[in-house]
Enzyme design. Structure first.
Site, PDB file in Angstrom:
ATOM      1  N   GLY A  66       0.842  -1.185   0.000  1.00 35.04           N
ATOM      2  CA  GLY A  66       0.000   0.000   0.000  1.00 35.04           C
ATOM      3  C   GLY A  66       0.878   1.237   0.000  1.00 35.04           C
ATOM      4  N   GLY A 115      -0.655  -4.973   0.858  1.00 32.69           N
ATOM      5  CA  GLY A 115      -1.854  -4.596   0.105  1.00 32.69           C
ATOM      6  C   GLY A 115      -2.058  -5.423  -1.163  1.00 32.69           C
ATOM      7  CD  GLU A 138       2.049  -5.952   6.266  1.00 33.68           C
ATOM      8  OE1 GLU A 138       2.449  -7.088   6.626  1.00 33.68           O
ATOM      9  OE2 GLU A 138       1.400  -5.760   5.222  1.00 33.68           O
ATOM     10  CG  ASP A 146      -2.915  -3.775   6.895  1.00 34.19           C
ATOM     11  OD1 ASP A 146      -2.060  -4.404   6.241  1.00 34.19           O
ATOM     12  OD2 ASP A 146      -3.222  -2.593   6.650  1.00 34.19           O
TER      13      ASP A 146
HETATM   14  C1  QUE Z   1       7.674  -3.684   4.860  1.00 34.45           C
HETATM   15  C2  QUE Z   1       6.398  -3.327   4.463  1.00 34.45           C
HETATM   16  C3  QUE Z   1       6.192  -2.544   3.295  1.00 34.45           C
HETATM   17  C4  QUE Z   1       7.316  -2.167   2.550  1.00 34.45           C
HETATM   18  C5  QUE Z   1       8.591  -2.550   2.955  1.00 34.45           C
HETATM   19  C6  QUE Z   1       8.754  -3.293   4.109  1.00 34.45           C
HETATM   20  C7  QUE Z   1       4.872  -2.138   2.854  1.00 34.45           C
HETATM   21  C8  QUE Z   1       4.787  -1.345   1.662  1.00 34.45           C
HETATM   22  C9  QUE Z   1       5.963  -1.012   0.951  1.00 34.45           C
HETATM   23  C10 QUE Z   1       5.986  -0.242  -0.271  1.00 34.45           C
HETATM   24  C11 QUE Z   1       6.568  -0.752  -1.429  1.00 34.45           C
HETATM   25  C12 QUE Z   1       6.627  -0.018  -2.601  1.00 34.45           C
HETATM   26  C13 QUE Z   1       6.125   1.282  -2.634  1.00 34.45           C
HETATM   27  C14 QUE Z   1       5.536   1.816  -1.474  1.00 34.45           C
HETATM   28  C15 QUE Z   1       5.499   1.059  -0.312  1.00 34.45           C
HETATM   29  O1  QUE Z   1       7.176  -1.428   1.410  1.00 34.45           O
HETATM   30  O2  QUE Z   1       3.837  -2.478   3.499  1.00 34.45           O
HETATM   31  O3  QUE Z   1       5.035   3.073  -1.524  1.00 34.45           O
HETATM   32  O4  QUE Z   1       6.167   2.027  -3.788  1.00 34.45           O
HETATM   33  O5  QUE Z   1       3.572  -0.944   1.236  1.00 34.45           O
HETATM   34  O6  QUE Z   1      10.008  -3.652   4.524  1.00 34.45           O
HETATM   35  O7  QUE Z   1       5.328  -3.710   5.188  1.00 34.45           O
END
Ligand code: QUE
Length: 334
Positions: A66, A115, A138, A146
């Site tokens: 997400g 997500g 997460e 979640d």
């Molecule tokens: C743990 C996570 C997430 C993560 C990296 C982690 C996560 C998440 C993102 C993410 C990835 C690419 C994107 C962005 C977010 O990285 O939940 O905006 O472009 O959404 O180590 O839980």
């Protein structure tokens, strides 16, 4: 409209949702969530649509998560309403997928985390290739699993879901079918033919392209996982892993040592509670928990370390599991 981040189209008997934000590995932002929800609503009562297929325009990712970076910005600004809007719309989409009255088919080839699992695992059919890579990571960012993970993780075999939700362990290819995250294994090289068959054959095409599974790589650890991750608290999980004195257990302990100690505690409690709830109730409980978690310093710090600055050196507070106050965790889950 090839510049839009979600492309919804009709092809033969199917409605097709293409995730098209490859630079962000298809990470879901609010406009993408709204676009997927709108396409599902439009096709729901259209008798010419027999099934919905969700697919990715990226060969690296189905969907990496997400828009957690935006949530962190709102958290730092103290903008609780914007945070609530994001999670409420994301979780409503997860429920709409689970309750969709026609086959919902996810084609998962590449990274599928957080997500991304939320817009696939609740669907009736989840196709994984050998390049599919599932994870709920997460606890590494001071959040919790979640998108309905507190509902589906405790329903995976034994304590596998607790293990996956606390450690963020990546599950690849056929392992995702063994674990119950995916329903069918299709080799990556067969994906173009499956994509071509779906509009005229519908959901029946999936079984035709599915192949038998390679052995489950976590099978040798299933007993140890069930023994250690059935413990009632995170310190007790750590004690059981330590007592095993196995190289595998040392690796798991090292992984857990990098996670937010507070996040490990609220995630364990949330997953255990989810075992007793239906999906809608689990999502409502998750939404309530986001209000507390996004105010905790480990959330902004974890997203900073893993997503924004990418130094991978979060400074957790408190720094160890033994310093986490169980009463404070229990209060967050009320
Ligand atoms: C743990 C996570 C997430 C993560 C990296 C982690 C996560 C998440 C993102 C993410 C990835 C690419 C994107 C962005 C977010 O990285 O939940 O905006 O472009 O959404 O180590 O839980």
């Amino acid at each position: 409209m090839t510049d839009s981040s979600v492309i919804a189209s009709r092809e033969g008997r199917i409605g097709r949702i293409l995730l098209n934000r490859p630079k962000a590995l298809n990470a879901l932002d609010l406009p993408m969530i709204a676009a997927i929800a709108a396409a599902l609503a439009e096709w729901r009562d259209d008798p010419s649509v027999h099934a919905v297929v969700i697919d990715s325009a990226s060969d690296r990712a189905f969907c990496a998560g997400g828009d957690i970076r935006a949530v962190r910005t709102h958290a730092i600004a103290g903008d609780a309403a914007e945070i609530e809007k994001f999670f409420a719309e994301e979780y409503a989409l997860n429920a709409a997928i689970a309750e969709y009255p026609k086959p919902y088919i996810a084609l998962i080839d590449g990274i599928c985390m957080g997500g991304g699992i939320g817009v696939s695992v609740h669907g009736r059919v989840r196709v994984a290739t050998e390049a599919a890579l599932f994870a709920m990571p997460e606890t590494a960012i001071g959040m919790f699993p979640d998108i309905g993970a507190t509902f589906f993780l405790p329903r995976l075999p034994g304590e596998l879901g607790v293990f996956l939700g606390l450690t963020g362990t990546r599950v690849a290819g056929g392992d995702s079918v063994h674990a119950g995250l995916a329903t069918h294994f299709v080799p990556r090289e067969a994906l173009p033919a499956l994509r071509a068959a779906l509009p005229h054959e519908g959901v029946e095409a999936v079984a035709e392209f599915a192949r038998t599974l390679p052995a489950f790589s976590l099978a040798p650890h299933r007993d140890a996982i069930d023994h250690c991750f059935s413990a009632p608290t995170v310190p007790e999980i750590r004690r059981r892993l330590t007592a095993l004195a196995l190289p595998w257990a040392e690796e798991v302990l090292a992984t857990l040592a990098g996670m937010s100690p507070s996040a490990l505690c609220w995630s364990l409690a949330a997953i255990r509670r989810g075992a007793t709830l239906d999906l809608r109730a689990a999502l409502a409980a998750e939404l309530r928990l986001t209000r507390h978690v996004t105010r905790h310093p480990d959330f902004a710090e974890g997203v900073r370390a893993m997503v924004v600055d990418k130094d991978r050196k979060p400074r957790w507070s408190p720094p160890t599991v033994d310093d986490v106050d169980p009463a404070a965790i229990a209060a967050m889950l009320e």
